[in-house]
Design an enzyme around this catalytic site. Structure first.
Site, PDB file in Angstrom:
ATOM      1  N   LEU A  46       0.820  -1.310  -0.133  1.00  0.00           N
ATOM      2  CA  LEU A  46       0.032  -0.014   0.198  1.00  0.00           C
ATOM      3  C   LEU A  46       0.362   1.180   0.072  1.00  0.00           C
ATOM      4  CD1 LEU A  46      -2.267  -1.086   2.317  1.00  0.00           C
ATOM      5  CD2 LEU A  46      -2.735  -1.543   0.035  1.00  0.00           C
ATOM      6  N   HIS A  50      -3.420   3.721  -2.902  1.00  0.00           N
ATOM      7  CA  HIS A  50      -4.237   3.454  -1.962  1.00  0.00           C
ATOM      8  C   HIS A  50      -4.904   3.997  -0.944  1.00  0.00           C
ATOM      9  CE1 HIS A  50      -1.144   0.327  -3.126  1.00  0.00           C
ATOM     10  NE2 HIS A  50      -2.441  -0.646  -4.476  1.00  0.00           N
ATOM     11  N   VAL A 190      -3.057   9.453  -8.215  1.00  0.00           N
ATOM     12  CA  VAL A 190      -2.105  10.469  -7.343  1.00  0.00           C
ATOM     13  C   VAL A 190      -1.170  10.164  -7.882  1.00  0.00           C
ATOM     14  CG1 VAL A 190      -1.387  10.266  -4.564  1.00  0.00           C
ATOM     15  CG2 VAL A 190      -3.761   9.574  -5.169  1.00  0.00           C
ATOM     16  N   SER A 199       2.561   4.301  -8.116  1.00  0.00           N
ATOM     17  CA  SER A 199       2.615   2.767  -8.739  1.00  0.00           C
ATOM     18  C   SER A 199       3.066   2.180  -7.187  1.00  0.00           C
ATOM     19  CB  SER A 199       2.600   2.377  -9.685  1.00  0.00           C
ATOM     20  OG  SER A 199       2.920   0.979 -10.141  1.00  0.00           O
TER      21      SER A 199
END
Length: 313
Positions: A46, A50, A190, A199
Site C-alpha cells: 500500500l 491506495h 495520485v 504505483s
C-alpha cells in the site's frame, strides 16, 4: 450437526479475515444493521494512492470499509514475475489501522480458488486491446478476481483508481453486463510532486530511472495542452516529450473516447501511455478535451487561467 458460530466483528477496530465465508457473514450482518459496506480491492504494498482510495471510501456516510489484500495470480502472464511482486502484509495492516479501516480481507490463493480456475470472466474485445495486447489474459484475471470479491463482500460501492484506466472501464462494463448491484467509483490518480503516478512498481526504478520517469506525466500534460488542435496534435505533442528520453520504450500512446472506443472528432477523450523504463512497465493517462476551445460542459479549457492541473494538489 453443530451450528456455525457467528464470526466475530469488533466495531472501530481492524478485523482481519482470511476465509471468504467469514467476510460474507460479517458484511451481511453489518448490512442488516444499516451499515453501508464499501470495498477497496488491492494487491497490497500500500502507498498513498491506495490510502486516497480508502479515504474516499470512508467518506461514504455510514460506511464500513473493506480493504482486500490479495496478489492475484490470474492477472500475471508469461514473463511477469508473480513471485517478485512486493508483499508487505504487516506494514499494510498497520497502515489500515492508522486509517481507521474496520475490515481487512487477506485470503490465500487456496482460499480464493479452492478448485482451481474452472470459471473465469471474459472481458470481450477491449480486453485484447491496449494493455491486453501486451498482456494476454491479464484482464480476464482481473475481472475474475474482482467479480469474486464483489460477490464475497456484496459492497454498495467499490473504489478503483483512474491510473489503471482500462481496468476501470472493463470493471464498469462487467458490472453493467452481469447486473452486479455495486456502484463502481473511479478516484483520480495520485501523483508525486513531479507528476509521476503513484504505483507499487515505482519501487523498482533506480535513481536515474526515477528521474526519467517524470517524462510520462510531462508528455500527458503536453498532449492535454495541445488537445484543442485535435487528436493528432495531442499525440504529436506527447510523443515529442517522450522522444527526448531515449531510455523510455513506448508500448502505446493513444487517444480514445472515455469508454476506450475510437477517438472522437471533438469532445471528451482519454490520452493513454504505457512504456518500459529499464525492467519496469509504467502506465498513465489523463482526460483531454479534443478540439475544445471553450471547454466542455462548462469546465474551462485546459491551458486557460481557470484550469487546474490534475496533480497540483
Amino acid at each position: 450437526m453443530t451450528a456455525r458460530r457467528p464470526t466475530r466483528f469488533a466495531k472501530g477496530e481492524l478485523n482481519v479475515y482470511r476465509a471468504p465465508r467469514d467476510v460474507t457473514d460479517v458484511t451481511r450482518a453489518l448490512r442488516s444493521t444499516g451499515r453501508r459496506v464499501v470495498l477497496v480491492p488491492t494487491m497490497g504494498a500500500l502507498h498513498e494512492g491506495h490510502l486516497t482510495l480508502i479515504r474516499a471510501a470512508k467518506r461514504v456516510q455510514g460506511a464500513v470499509v473493506v480493504v482486500s489484500i490479495f496478489v492475484n495470480p490470474l492477472q500475471f502472464g508469461a514473463g511477469e514475475d508473480l513471485d517478485a511482486y512486493p508483499r508487505t502484509l504487516d506494514d499494510d495492516l498497520a497502515a489500515l489501522r492508522a486509517e481507521g479501516v474496520e475490515i481487512a480481507f487477506t485470503p490465500t490463493v487456496g482460499d480464493m480458488y479452492p478448485d482451481g480456475t474452472r470459471t473465469s470472466v471474459h472481458p470481450g474485445p477491449l480486453g485484447d486491446d491496449l494493455e491486453g495486447a501486451s498482456r494476454p489474459g491479464h484482464f480476464a484475471g482481473v475481472l475474475t478476481v474482482v467479480c469474486k470479491l464483489l460477490h464475497i463482500v456484496r459492497p454498495d460501492r467499490a473504489f478503483f483508481g483512474e491510473k489503471d484506466y482500462q481496468q476501470l472501464v472493463l470493471i464498469r462494463q462487467m458490472v453493467t453486463d452481469l447486473n452486479i448491484d455495486t456502484k463502481i467509483v473511479g478516484v483520480p490518480t495520485v501523483r508525486e510532486a513531479d507528476g509521476l503516478a503513484l504505483s507499487s512498481r515505482n519501487r523498482y526504478l533506480d535513481e536515474v530511472e526515477r528521474e526519467q520517469a517524470g517524462a510520462l506525466s510531462a508528455a500527458l500534460l503536453a498532449g492535454m495542452y495541445a488537445a484543442s488542435n485535435g487528436a493528432a496534435a495531442t499525440l504529436d505533442a506527447a510523443r515529442a516529450v517522450l522522444d527526448e528520453v531515449p531510455a523510455i520504450e513506448v508500448d502505446y500512446l493513444q487517444v480514445r473516447d472515455p469508454m476506450l472506443g475510437p477517438v472522437p472528432h471533438e469532445g471528451a477523450a482519454r490520452l493513454l501511455v504505457a512504456a518500459r523504463l529499464g525492467q519496469t512497465r509504467l502506465l498513465d493517462n489523463i482526460a483531454v478535451d479534443i478540439g475544445a476551445s471553450d471547454g466542455i460542459d462548462g469546465h474551462p479549457r485546459v491551458g486557460s487561467p481557470d484550469h487546474q492541473l490534475p496533480w497540483r494538489n
